[in-house]
Motif scaffolding. Structure first.
Motif, PDB file in Angstrom:
ATOM      1  N   ALA A  61     111.212  26.860 105.625  1.00 40.03           N
ATOM      2  CA  ALA A  61     111.757  25.949 104.573  1.00 40.03           C
ATOM      3  C   ALA A  61     112.818  25.913 103.995  1.00 40.03           C
ATOM      4  O   ALA A  61     113.446  25.016 103.590  1.00 40.03           O
ATOM      5  N   ASP A  62     113.578  27.038 104.093  1.00 40.34           N
ATOM      6  CA  ASP A  62     114.786  27.387 103.641  1.00 40.34           C
ATOM      7  C   ASP A  62     115.764  26.321 104.480  1.00 40.34           C
ATOM      8  O   ASP A  62     116.945  26.028 103.848  1.00 40.34           O
ATOM      9  N   VAL A  63     115.712  26.091 105.781  1.00 40.17           N
ATOM     10  CA  VAL A  63     116.425  25.509 106.639  1.00 40.17           C
ATOM     11  C   VAL A  63     116.416  24.025 106.196  1.00 40.17           C
ATOM     12  O   VAL A  63     117.434  23.609 105.915  1.00 40.17           O
ATOM     13  N   VAL A  64     115.233  23.621 105.950  1.00 38.87           N
ATOM     14  CA  VAL A  64     114.983  22.253 105.514  1.00 38.87           C
ATOM     15  C   VAL A  64     115.572  22.036 104.034  1.00 38.87           C
ATOM     16  O   VAL A  64     116.331  21.034 103.828  1.00 38.87           O
ATOM     17  N   ASP A  65     115.446  23.093 103.327  1.00 35.64           N
ATOM     18  CA  ASP A  65     115.975  22.944 101.984  1.00 35.64           C
ATOM     19  C   ASP A  65     117.600  22.921 101.912  1.00 35.64           C
ATOM     20  O   ASP A  65     118.294  22.219 101.022  1.00 35.64           O
ATOM     21  N   ALA A  66     118.232  23.680 102.641  1.00 35.02           N
ATOM     22  CA  ALA A  66     119.658  23.690 102.863  1.00 35.02           C
ATOM     23  C   ALA A  66     120.080  22.411 103.513  1.00 35.02           C
ATOM     24  O   ALA A  66     121.197  21.910 102.768  1.00 35.02           O
ATOM     25  N   VAL A  67     119.209  21.551 104.059  1.00 34.74           N
ATOM     26  CA  VAL A  67     119.797  20.269 104.498  1.00 34.74           C
ATOM     27  C   VAL A  67     119.742  19.157 103.367  1.00 34.74           C
ATOM     28  O   VAL A  67     120.489  18.441 102.943  1.00 34.74           O
ATOM     29  N   ARG A  68     118.713  19.334 102.753  1.00 35.66           N
ATOM     30  CA  ARG A  68     118.318  18.795 101.377  1.00 35.66           C
ATOM     31  C   ARG A  68     119.429  18.835 100.486  1.00 35.66           C
ATOM     32  O   ARG A  68     119.913  17.849  99.757  1.00 35.66           O
ATOM     33  N   SER A  69     120.120  20.012 100.091  1.00 33.54           N
ATOM     34  CA  SER A  69     120.971  20.173  99.352  1.00 33.54           C
ATOM     35  C   SER A  69     122.372  19.514  99.241  1.00 33.54           C
ATOM     36  O   SER A  69     122.981  19.330  98.190  1.00 33.54           O
ATOM     37  N   VAL A  70     122.421  19.143 100.711  1.00 28.62           N
ATOM     38  CA  VAL A  70     123.790  18.300 100.572  1.00 28.62           C
ATOM     39  C   VAL A  70     123.760  16.924 100.876  1.00 28.62           C
ATOM     40  O   VAL A  70     124.544  16.231 101.111  1.00 28.62           O
ATOM     41  N   LEU A  71     122.542  16.285 100.630  1.00 22.41           N
ATOM     42  CA  LEU A  71     122.207  14.796 100.701  1.00 22.41           C
ATOM     43  C   LEU A  71     121.959  14.396  99.153  1.00 22.41           C
ATOM     44  O   LEU A  71     121.722  15.272  98.233  1.00 22.41           O
ATOM     45  N   PRO A  72     122.281  12.953  98.921  1.00 25.77           N
ATOM     46  CA  PRO A  72     122.097  12.477  97.481  1.00 25.77           C
ATOM     47  C   PRO A  72     120.572  12.768  97.063  1.00 25.77           C
ATOM     48  O   PRO A  72     119.661  12.824  97.746  1.00 25.77           O
ATOM     49  N   ARG A  73     120.503  13.233  95.907  1.00 26.55           N
ATOM     50  CA  ARG A  73     119.202  13.396  95.105  1.00 26.55           C
ATOM     51  C   ARG A  73     118.077  12.215  95.327  1.00 26.55           C
ATOM     52  O   ARG A  73     118.757  11.104  95.701  1.00 26.55           O
ATOM     53  N   PRO A  74     116.876  12.419  95.674  1.00 23.21           N
ATOM     54  CA  PRO A  74     116.062  11.313  95.800  1.00 23.21           C
ATOM     55  C   PRO A  74     115.753  10.422  94.810  1.00 23.21           C
ATOM     56  O   PRO A  74     116.066  10.732  93.718  1.00 23.21           O
ATOM     57  N   SER A  75     115.910   8.911  95.152  1.00 23.32           N
ATOM     58  CA  SER A  75     115.446   8.033  94.217  1.00 23.32           C
ATOM     59  C   SER A  75     114.232   7.893  93.585  1.00 23.32           C
ATOM     60  O   SER A  75     113.402   8.683  94.157  1.00 23.32           O
ATOM     61  N   ARG A  76     113.917   7.042  92.579  1.00 28.71           N
ATOM     62  CA  ARG A  76     112.455   7.025  92.165  1.00 28.71           C
ATOM     63  C   ARG A  76     111.725   6.651  93.186  1.00 28.71           C
ATOM     64  O   ARG A  76     110.587   7.051  93.509  1.00 28.71           O
ATOM     65  N   ARG A  77     112.397   5.314  93.906  1.00 29.97           N
ATOM     66  CA  ARG A  77     111.350   4.935  95.014  1.00 29.97           C
ATOM     67  C   ARG A  77     111.058   6.035  95.953  1.00 29.97           C
ATOM     68  O   ARG A  77     109.930   5.996  96.619  1.00 29.97           O
ATOM     69  N   ASP A  78     112.117   6.873  96.197  1.00 28.39           N
ATOM     70  CA  ASP A  78     111.888   7.994  97.208  1.00 28.39           C
ATOM     71  C   ASP A  78     110.637   9.114  96.756  1.00 28.39           C
ATOM     72  O   ASP A  78     109.795   9.335  97.396  1.00 28.39           O
ATOM     73  N   ARG A  79     110.784   9.223  95.534  1.00 26.11           N
ATOM     74  CA  ARG A  79     109.742  10.024  94.920  1.00 26.11           C
ATOM     75  C   ARG A  79     108.452   9.397  94.905  1.00 26.11           C
ATOM     76  O   ARG A  79     107.333  10.247  95.094  1.00 26.11           O
ATOM     77  N   ASP A  80     108.397   8.192  94.768  1.00 25.01           N
ATOM     78  CA  ASP A  80     106.945   7.413  94.705  1.00 25.01           C
ATOM     79  C   ASP A  80     106.469   7.367  96.311  1.00 25.01           C
ATOM     80  O   ASP A  80     105.170   7.739  96.577  1.00 25.01           O
ATOM     81  N   ALA A  81     107.502   7.133  96.953  1.00 24.23           N
ATOM     82  CA  ALA A  81     106.963   7.322  98.478  1.00 24.23           C
ATOM     83  C   ALA A  81     106.429   8.604  99.039  1.00 24.23           C
ATOM     84  O   ALA A  81     105.394   8.708  99.841  1.00 24.23           O
ATOM     85  N   LEU A  82     106.959   9.610  98.526  1.00 28.16           N
ATOM     86  CA  LEU A  82     106.578  10.945  98.758  1.00 28.16           C
ATOM     87  C   LEU A  82     105.145  11.251  98.283  1.00 28.16           C
ATOM     88  O   LEU A  82     104.475  11.849  98.948  1.00 28.16           O
ATOM     89  N   ARG A  83     105.083  10.953  97.010  1.00 30.87           N
ATOM     90  CA  ARG A  83     103.604  11.111  96.525  1.00 30.87           C
ATOM     91  C   ARG A  83     102.791  10.505  97.215  1.00 30.87           C
ATOM     92  O   ARG A  83     101.464  10.899  97.567  1.00 30.87           O
ATOM     93  N   GLN A  84     103.024   9.019  97.553  1.00 34.12           N
ATOM     94  CA  GLN A  84     102.086   8.599  98.522  1.00 34.12           C
ATOM     95  C   GLN A  84     101.690   9.327  99.709  1.00 34.12           C
ATOM     96  O   GLN A  84     100.639   9.331 100.220  1.00 34.12           O
ATOM     97  N   TYR A  85     102.827   9.500 100.458  1.00 33.12           N
ATOM     98  CA  TYR A  85     102.556  10.377 101.782  1.00 33.12           C
ATOM     99  C   TYR A  85     101.737  11.692 101.485  1.00 33.12           C
ATOM    100  O   TYR A  85     100.787  11.821 102.461  1.00 33.12           O
ATOM    101  N   ARG A  86     102.046  12.584 100.577  1.00 36.06           N
ATOM    102  CA  ARG A  86     101.335  13.658 100.371  1.00 36.06           C
ATOM    103  C   ARG A  86      99.767  13.241  99.817  1.00 36.06           C
ATOM    104  O   ARG A  86      98.800  14.011 100.161  1.00 36.06           O
ATOM    105  N   ALA A  87      99.668  12.056  99.253  1.00 33.15           N
ATOM    106  CA  ALA A  87      98.204  11.720  98.951  1.00 33.15           C
ATOM    107  C   ALA A  87      97.541  11.388 100.159  1.00 33.15           C
ATOM    108  O   ALA A  87      96.328  11.485 100.334  1.00 33.15           O
ATOM    109  N   ASP A  88      98.257  10.405 100.907  1.00 36.60           N
ATOM    110  CA  ASP A  88      97.569   9.575 102.079  1.00 36.60           C
ATOM    111  C   ASP A  88      97.803  10.150 103.299  1.00 36.60           C
ATOM    112  O   ASP A  88      97.066   9.738 104.521  1.00 36.60           O
ATOM    113  N   GLY A  89      98.957  10.859 103.764  1.00 39.32           N
ATOM    114  CA  GLY A  89      99.529  10.972 104.984  1.00 39.32           C
ATOM    115  C   GLY A  89     100.248   9.750 105.496  1.00 39.32           C
ATOM    116  O   GLY A  89     100.199   8.864 104.954  1.00 39.32           O
ATOM    117  N   PRO A  90     100.583   9.995 106.406  1.00 42.21           N
ATOM    118  CA  PRO A  90     101.328   8.862 107.330  1.00 42.21           C
ATOM    119  C   PRO A  90     100.276   7.767 107.833  1.00 42.21           C
ATOM    120  O   PRO A  90      99.124   7.852 107.806  1.00 42.21           O
TER     121      PRO A  90
END
Length: 199
Positions: A143-172
């Motif tokens: 998890a630390d490796v992926v978090d390191a990648v995330r740390s150098v990318l722009p912060r997620p948008s509201r749309r990104d956060r909504d999409a993540l919630r949908q994925y975590r609820a329903d899967g792909p």
């Protein structure tokens, strides 16, 4: 390298990783990456390989192929894979026939040599967030490796956060009819390795 299958030369790879990290001492994510490298170095290659398989091959919610999170096994994923192949080609790389171009370690290699790779990673921020969440749930240092990648990318948008919630609820998303033409054969396969004039 830290997200790739641990091969027989794991110890040599980790020495190379440590050399790179010594030059990144001022980068906050370096400490995360060093912890993972030390964790992998504490295991024999066989044990590290077994751990890798348990995390990335046997966990339903953990996938290093980033387009899967958004598209699942649908026709749209085939188009997304084709677009990634074009992105690699624009950067001077060719995707090895039979390999998928959305494999995270390969995308990280692309990002290390081309702004195109960084842009592609940003476009898949939701997938990286979903992958990180799944790895945290498994309580694995990966998890630390992926978090390191995330740390150098722009912060997620509201749309990104909504999409993540949908994925975590329903899967792909899934599509069970007419999948045969979903992508040309050369886009279907296992882990992605790159080849190009700069390698």
């Amino acid at each position: 390298m830290l997200l790739s299958y641990p091969e027989a030369d794991l110890s040599q790879d980790l020495v190379a990783v440590e050399q790179v990290l010594c030059g990144l001492a001022s980068v906050p994510a370096a400490s995360q990456l060093r912890r993972v490298a030390q964790w992998l170095g504490s295991m024999e290659q066989g044990e590290a390989a077994k751990t890798y398989v348990q995390v990335f091959d046997l966990s339903e919610r953990v996938c290093l192929h980033l387009t899967y999170y958004r598209y699942g096994d649908t026709r749209e994923r085939g188009m997304a894979l084709a677009a990634l192949v074009e992105a690699f080609q624009r950067a001077g790389f060719e995707v090895v026939p039979g390999e998928l171009p959305d494999y995270l370690p390969a995308l990280l290699e692309l990002a290390a040599t081309s702004a195109t790779g960084t842009a592609v990673l940003g476009e898949h921020r939701v997938a990286l967030d979903a992958l990180h969440a799944a790895l945290v749930e498994l309580n694995t240092p990966y998890a630390d490796v992926v978090d390191a990648v995330r740390s150098v990318l722009p912060r997620p948008s509201r749309r990104d956060r909504d999409a993540l919630r949908q994925y975590r609820a329903d899967g792909p998303p899934s599509e069970r009819v007419g999948l045969e033409p979903f992508a040309p054969p050369e886009f279907l396969g296992g882990h992605n390795l790159l080849q190009g004039g700069s390698r």
